[in-house]
Design a protein around this motif. Structure first.
Motif, PDB file in Angstrom:
ATOM      1  N   UNK A  97       0.856  -1.008   0.078  1.00 47.26           N
ATOM      2  CA  UNK A  97       0.094  -0.013  -0.149  1.00 47.26           C
ATOM      3  C   UNK A  97       0.795   1.195   0.147  1.00 47.26           C
ATOM      4  N   UNK A  98       0.227   2.481  -0.539  1.00 43.84           N
ATOM      5  CA  UNK A  98       0.857   3.628  -0.257  1.00 43.84           C
ATOM      6  C   UNK A  98       1.207   3.937   1.297  1.00 43.84           C
ATOM      7  N   UNK A 104      -0.206   5.576   6.746  1.00 40.10           N
ATOM      8  CA  UNK A 104      -0.396   6.483   7.923  1.00 40.10           C
ATOM      9  C   UNK A 104      -1.814   6.882   8.374  1.00 40.10           C
ATOM     10  N   UNK A 105      -2.735   7.050   7.329  1.00 39.46           N
ATOM     11  CA  UNK A 105      -4.079   7.090   7.852  1.00 39.46           C
ATOM     12  C   UNK A 105      -4.550   5.956   8.598  1.00 39.46           C
ATOM     13  N   UNK A 106      -4.220   4.646   8.163  1.00 41.08           N
ATOM     14  CA  UNK A 106      -4.690   3.510   8.981  1.00 41.08           C
ATOM     15  C   UNK A 106      -4.197   3.577  10.449  1.00 41.08           C
ATOM     16  N   UNK A 157      -2.481  -4.301   8.103  1.00 42.35           N
ATOM     17  CA  UNK A 157      -1.086  -3.668   8.333  1.00 42.35           C
ATOM     18  C   UNK A 157      -0.109  -4.818   8.396  1.00 42.35           C
ATOM     19  N   UNK A 158      -0.396  -5.781   9.049  1.00 43.27           N
ATOM     20  CA  UNK A 158       0.808  -6.747   8.917  1.00 43.27           C
ATOM     21  C   UNK A 158       0.867  -7.524   7.712  1.00 43.27           C
TER      22      UNK A 158
END
Length: 182
Positions: A102-103, A108-110, A129-130
């Motif tokens: 992902x970008x 950062x937003x997540x 995320x993992x």
């Protein structure tokens, strides 16, 4: 099996074994990224808990140091790779190398919305995320400026407690863990 004790990259010799900031034994090789938080790290060899109470198959610090001592007379450069014939301690915990799918902006937003999510959605986001190689910073009982940020007046005594999770990957600390005195 311990294997190689050092490797060369760009004309410099580097240790094949280091300890991360949590006391885990980590293997490094020329296949690892030189820009990683623990340069050239590729694999978690032994957990700190297993080093304290080893299983028969656990590769221990003592075994690696014994191998360093054994090889030191035949290979003088081992002394420059392992000063004092000891393992170096890294400033960060080891995180498995992973491909970022992902970008960075999306990651950062997540991370920023994670604390406000219900438990079920937070678990799904943690898994997502993992999959991108981004993990919560593991608990460390002592202050480490590389992964922690103190809240309040900034003065605290161990033990510490986490106020908010920190996030990192193999290559980057996205958000330091917020901590205070327990």
């Amino acid at each position: 099996m311990i294997g190689e004790l050092f490797f060369s990259s760009n004309g410099s010799s580097h240790p094949a074994y280091v300890l991360d900031c949590l006391g885990n034994l980590v293997r490094c090789s020329g296949e690892g990224a030189s820009e990683a938080l623990i340069p050239f790290s590729v694999e978690l060899v032994s957990l700190a808990a297993d080093l304290k109470n080893p299983y028969p198959w656990t590769i221990t610090i003592e075994e690696v140091v014994s191998r360093i001592e054994f090889v030191a007379e035949a290979l003088p450069q081992i002394s420059s790779v392992y000063p004092g014939r000891k393992l170096q301690q890294a400033e960060h915990p080891f995180m498995s190398p992973g491909a970022l799918k992902e970008e960075l902006k999306l990651i950062d937003e997540a991370i920023s919305i994670f604390p406000n999510l219900p438990a079920e959605q937070a678990a799904l986001l943690r898994d997502k995320l993992g999959e991108n190689g981004v993990f919560e910073i593991p608990y460390c009982s002592t202050f480490n400026a590389h992964i922690h940020e103190a809240v309040g007046d900034g003065i605290f005594v161990p033990p510490i407690s986490y106020v908010s999770a920190g996030w990192m990957s193999h290559m980057k600390v996205y958000r330091k863990a917020l901590i205070r005195s327990a």
